[in-house]
Design a protein around this motif. Structure first.
Motif, mmCIF file in Angstrom:
data_model
loop_
_atom_site.group_PDB
_atom_site.id
_atom_site.type_symbol
_atom_site.label_atom_id
_atom_site.label_comp_id
_atom_site.label_asym_id
_atom_site.label_seq_id
_atom_site.Cartn_x
_atom_site.Cartn_y
_atom_site.Cartn_z
ATOM 1 N N PHE A 1 8.383 10.235 2.081
ATOM 2 C CA PHE A 1 9.066 9.105 1.450
ATOM 3 C C PHE A 1 10.590 9.225 1.552
ATOM 4 O O PHE A 1 11.313 8.524 0.855
ATOM 5 N N SER B 1 -3.856 17.240 -0.694
ATOM 6 C CA SER B 1 -2.930 16.320 -1.355
ATOM 7 C C SER B 1 -3.440 14.891 -1.251
ATOM 8 O O SER B 1 -3.694 14.382 -0.152
ATOM 9 N N ARG B 2 -3.600 14.278 -2.417
ATOM 10 C CA ARG B 2 -4.083 12.901 -2.447
ATOM 11 C C ARG B 2 -3.100 11.982 -1.733
ATOM 12 O O ARG B 2 -3.476 11.071 -1.010
ATOM 13 N N THR B 3 -1.822 12.265 -1.930
ATOM 14 C CA THR B 3 -0.784 11.464 -1.277
ATOM 15 C C THR B 3 -0.983 11.480 0.233
ATOM 16 O O THR B 3 -0.981 10.441 0.894
ATOM 17 N N PRO C 1 0.819 -1.225 0.000
ATOM 18 C CA PRO C 1 0.000 0.000 0.000
ATOM 19 C C PRO C 1 0.851 1.273 0.000
ATOM 20 O O PRO C 1 0.502 2.255 -0.642
ATOM 21 N N LEU C 2 1.969 1.212 0.683
ATOM 22 C CA LEU C 2 2.811 2.409 0.740
ATOM 23 C C LEU C 2 3.389 2.707 -0.638
ATOM 24 O O LEU C 2 3.519 3.860 -1.050
ATOM 25 N N ASP D 1 -4.088 9.676 1.333
ATOM 26 C CA ASP D 1 -3.890 8.225 1.278
ATOM 27 C C ASP D 1 -3.043 7.743 2.443
ATOM 28 O O ASP D 1 -3.297 6.684 3.026
ATOM 29 N N MET D 2 -2.010 8.527 2.773
ATOM 30 C CA MET D 2 -1.131 8.100 3.863
ATOM 31 C C MET D 2 -1.887 8.115 5.179
ATOM 32 O O MET D 2 -1.737 7.222 6.012
ATOM 33 N N PRO E 1 7.288 15.158 8.014
ATOM 34 C CA PRO E 1 6.653 13.867 7.765
ATOM 35 C C PRO E 1 6.452 13.104 9.070
ATOM 36 O O PRO E 1 7.285 13.141 9.949
ATOM 37 N N LEU F 1 -4.222 5.195 5.254
ATOM 38 C CA LEU F 1 -3.507 3.944 5.493
ATOM 39 C C LEU F 1 -3.173 3.777 6.974
ATOM 40 O O LEU F 1 -3.472 2.760 7.594
ATOM 41 N N ILE G 1 0.879 4.358 -2.651
ATOM 42 C CA ILE G 1 0.763 5.775 -2.321
ATOM 43 C C ILE G 1 1.899 6.549 -2.978
ATOM 44 O O ILE G 1 1.735 7.671 -3.436
ATOM 45 N N THR H 1 0.941 7.291 -6.349
ATOM 46 C CA THR H 1 0.026 8.431 -6.297
ATOM 47 C C THR H 1 0.802 9.725 -6.102
ATOM 48 O O THR H 1 0.527 10.737 -6.742
ATOM 49 N N PHE H 2 1.775 9.656 -5.221
ATOM 50 C CA PHE H 2 2.554 10.857 -4.929
ATOM 51 C C PHE H 2 3.210 11.399 -6.190
ATOM 52 O O PHE H 2 3.146 12.589 -6.480
#
Lengths: 755, 122
Positions: free
Chosen positions: A56, B11-13, A3-4, B16-17, B107, B20, A7, A10-11
């Motif tokens: 990331f 931000s979609r990222t 899943p990461l 999503d994070m 982050p 998750l 993402i 997506t990023f």
């Protein structure tokens, strides 16, 4: 997919969106649109990229984005005026940022010098306007001071800053090594603001309890009477005695979110062994905030109702009267609860986001591809020997070999997939180019791209950028008309350049088309004559004239313009495409535009081929080009000249090409009825039937460049090594078909001239 | 019943994070893409236990969103965590004065995120 990792995909997609947002924002700023909406959008784009990149751990990207962001923040704050120079630097920085994003995604490297140059340029902008660091901001209020504050580069400014400002805290001495229990007294007096921000004392107590044993006592002495009681005001104070082996900063961290919204003191008591000093309540009694509150409430309610009523009626009387008479809750004794042993928070750190990708040296992948190529050859040889030895096809050995073939094929596909990438990375560079060229030429251009997801080998992609760039420049510079000319011609003022990619018959076909004026054939012809490229009386078809632009030394621009003319002509484009085993074709309609079509192999490594015999030679025809094979019947073949034939295939006449004669293997044409015809289709749909002596079978072959080892041969795309170890040439079907057409055109022209 | 978290981020990222990490920790996650959308979603969804919002967003930024939530009778006591990459106290203070309960510095790793949510969730 992890899943990461999903993402992350997506990023990078989002990055592309942000980058184009950034670019269009900056271009708008360049046009003078420096309203906060635009500036904010630009800032947000960079900010988002940095945020995701941080998640990331894409360090170089984060670093560059950070510098960029800092500059943008200054613009946003009005400290830096976004004049043309500033925006120009930012546009270039946007380019480098894009490079960083793509490097992070594709595992490439950004040209360090360029990145640093732009980072320095951005920092210089900051410096010119106002030093960007927080330190310097503190000095902004002191304009009289005549010194330059030290700028501290805050590279990882986004990092963990759970650092704290010391509250009114007691001083502790050296913390004992190892977990030694210590007793702390925490005094907490929440302010209204604490509750207004949805923080809760109860939750703070719960957090403290996670650190160790707590005894909580509440002080309701400040509670006013009901009349004065503001339901949302804070009146209670708390004293918490915490026994823990954790440090003071751990305790302080509990109060991080309420810093400033409460009076807080944390003092260390004497080192303790175990017994709570004030704990008269049962040790096992569970910690219960509600119980404490109930207790306090009961105390307040104990005040006689009558007194309250009287208080309310005695209107202007000041509050203290009642407040003073309200039963005060004796601080420590009122309610004390000792929590059970503190819950040890499982600090399962370490398991931070795992990197699901690895960067591999390209050489290793290429070596792997080479090896797989050898494996394919070897497997083919083995299969051939087994067949030759007369082992029946149903035997275990033959079946095992079939499985091996499947596996080999899968390995090959997987290995090739490592190198396959969408052409997006090339296409994405084009919008900026289009804008630049449009601005330079004063033309209005809209770029439409299609098929960005089309995948092709990395080597091919890398070598596609220059040709595509040149063709797009060309389309705008030479193809599209100026707005007023377009309007006069009944078109919209804005021209369209279309860039598309698609897979077609095992190749990737890239088209660059425009809706401009098309090729000015009389002029092209005249130029070719002037430059001595063709004879004055040359009889050329429209197609031939169009193809003149690919001749070395040809340039239609009357003055060498800034854009297209950089000493690079279409001949160079053609050569670089041919170098990739590709072809370039042009179609043009006067007044309606031109289309350049590039056709390239998907990979430079393998091919599904039909192995055929021609005059004792073994040739390979790409399977993807073959529509069908047939045995010509005498009545279907017609001669249309001394050595040209056509064949009727289902009522359509198709040129019949004798491959042996074409390649010079024989001089007398093969009797069509004695051989086999392969009906092939070139790109653009042109068909021809290729005459060969016999078909040997289908095979996957590993492409070995003929150019690299010998030289380019007309009609031959490459070579391969067959199962029996012999070298076979791979036919360039498109070239053969096109050569036939050219030849025909020439002979027709000759006939016309003669007649 | 699992706790409900509303995440507001353009931000979609990032969405999503958050999805998750929060999903893995057993939270029910509702998403909104900016401040305006966040306030709209709040009107129609079940009471969230915690709201997590970004600061830099189009249409309505995090500050505006937090102020909007604090003005709402229904949600003004809902804990709000702001996501911020900016460590400078100015941004954080501004978010707090708008009514933010706490913050998460990007982050973030999932542990840090869940810990912050747990700290403010009743």
């Amino acid at each position: 997919m992890d899943p990461l990792e999903a993402i992350k995909v997506t990023f990078f997609q989002e990055c592309e969106e942000q980058l184009s947002e950034l670019e269009s924002g900056l271009l708008a700023m360049e046009q003078g649109e420096t309203d906060s909406e635009t500036v904010n959008a630009v800032f947000r784009a960079v900010h988002s990229i940095k945020g995701g990149a941080g998640a990331f751990s894409l360090e170089p990207l984060v670093r560059f984005a950070h510098v960029f962001e800092t500059t943008l923040d200054d613009v946003r704050a009005g400290k830096l005026a976004p004049d043309n120079n500033v925006v120009k630097v930012m546009l270039r920085a946007a380019d480098v940022l894009a490079d960083h994003v793509r490097a992070a995604r594709d595992g490439g490297v950004v040209e360090e010098a360029r990145s640093q140059e732009l980072a320095a340029a951005l920092e210089a902008l900051n410096g010119a306007a106002a030093p960007a660091s927080i330190v310097s901001e503190d000095f902004d209020d002191m304009p009289g001071l005549d010194f330059t504050p030290l700028t501290v580069s805050d590279d990882d400014g986004f990092g963990d800053d759970f650092g704290f400002t010391p509250l009114a805290a007691g001083i502790i001495d050296l913390e004992p090594e190892g977990p030694a229990l210590r007793r702390w007294t925490v005094q907490l007096r929440p302010k209204n603001a604490l509750y207004a921000k949805a923080n809760e004392t109860g939750l703070l107590l719960r957090e403290l309890k996670r650190l160790g044993d707590i005894e909580v006592s509440i002080d309701g002495s400040e509670l006013p009477g009901l009349a004065e009681l503001e339901p949302e005001h804070a009146y209670l104070s708390w004293t918490i005695v915490l026994t823990t082996d954790r440090s003071q900063s751990d305790i302080q961290e509990v109060f991080e979110f309420v810093d400033g919204d409460c009076d807080l003191t944390i003092t260390a008591d004497q080192l303790t062994s175990s017994l709570p000093m004030m704990g008269e309540a049962s040790i096992d009694e569970p910690f219960d905030v509600m119980a404490l509150i109930q207790q306090a409430r009961a105390d307040v309610q104990a005040a006689p109702a009558a007194a309250i009523m009287a208080e309310i009626l005695a209107a202007p009387a000041p509050a203290p009267v009642f407040a003073a008479s309200a039963p005060s809750v004796p601080a420590p004794a009122a309610a004390t609860a000792t929590a059970a042993a503190g819950v040890a928070p499982d600090a399962a750190h370490g398991a931070a986001a795992q990197q699901a990708t690895i960067r591999v040296d390209l050489d290793r992948v290429d070596r792997l591809i080479d090896l797989v190529g050898e494996l394919v050859i070897n497997q083919a040889m083995l299969a051939q020997r087994v067949t030759e030895s007369g082992v029946p096809r149903s035997s275990n050995i033959a079946m095992g070999l079939d499985d091996l073939e499947h596996l080999t094929r899968e390995i090959q596909d997987s290995v090739m997939a490592i190198r396959a990438q969408p052409v997006k990375s090339v296409f994405q560079r084009m919008p900026r180019l289009v804008r630049e060229v449009a601005a330079m030429t004063g033309k209005q251009v809209r770029l439409v791209t299609e098929g960005e997801g089309t995948e092709v080998d990395k080597t091919v992609i890398e070598r596609l950028t220059d040709p595509i760039t040149h063709m797009i420049r060309n389309a705008i510079d030479h193809g599209l008309e100026r707005p007023e000319v377009r309007v006069a011609a009944g078109k919209g003022p804005e021209g369209t350049v279309r860039l598309s990619a698609a897979h077609r018959s095992g190749r990737i076909v890239i088209e660059v088309s425009d809706d401009g004026k098309g090729i000015d054939r009389p002029r092209v012809r005249q130029i070719a004559i002037d430059k001595g490229l063709i004879e004055v009386d040359s009889n050329l078809s429209d197609e031939d004239v169009d193809n003149l632009i690919f001749m070395p030394g040809f340039s239609t621009a009357s003055s060498v313009s800034d854009i297209s003319g950089r000493g690079v002509g279409m001949d160079v484009v053609k050569r670089s495409i041919q170098g990739l085993g590709g072809r370039i074709a042009i179609t043009s309609r006067p007044g309606q535009g031109s289309t350049f079509t590039l056709s390239l192999p998907l990979t430079l490594a393998v091919l599904d081929g039909m192995v055929v015999s021609v005059c004792d030679h073994t040739l390979v025809a790409p399977l993807t080009a073959i529509i069908e094979s047939l045995q010509p019947k005498a009545q279907d073949v017609r001669a249309i000249g001394p050595d040209a034939y056509v064949i009727a295939i289902r009522d359509t006449y198709t040129p019949l090409i004798d491959v042996g004669a074409m390649l010079g293997y024989r001089t007398t044409p093969l009797d069509p009825t004695k051989g086999v015809a392969l009906l092939v289709e070139g790109e653009g749909g042109a068909r021809a039937a290729l005459m060969v002596d016999a078909i040997q079978g289908q095979r996957q072959v590993v492409i070995k460049s003929l150019e690299a080892n010998y030289r380019q041969v007309e009609g031959i795309a490459a070579a391969t090594i067959l199962g029996d170890g012999r070298v076979a040439l791979i036919l360039d079907v498109d070239n053969v078909v096109a050569a036939r057409r050219r030849e025909k055109a020439r002979s027709d022209a000759k006939l016309a001239a003669a007649g | 019943m699992s706790k409900i978290v509303l995440t507001v981020d353009d931000s979609r990222t990032m969405r999503d994070m958050l999805m998750l990490a929060l999903g893995d920790a057993g939270f029910t996650v509702v998403q909104a893409v900016d401040g305006v959308h966040g306030l709209e979603v709040l009107e129609s969804m079940a009471m969230p236990d915690v709201i997590i919002t970004d600061i830099n967003m189009p249409r309505m930024d995090g500050f505006g969103f937090i102020e909007g939530v604090r003005k709402s009778e229904r949600h003004r006591a809902t804990p709000i965590l702001v996501l911020t990459t900016e460590s400078d106290s100015v941004k954080k203070e501004r978010a707090r004065s708008a009514g933010a309960t706490g913050w998460i510095v990007k982050p973030f790793n999932p542990d840090k995120l869940i810990d912050a949510v747990r700290r403010v969730a009743a």
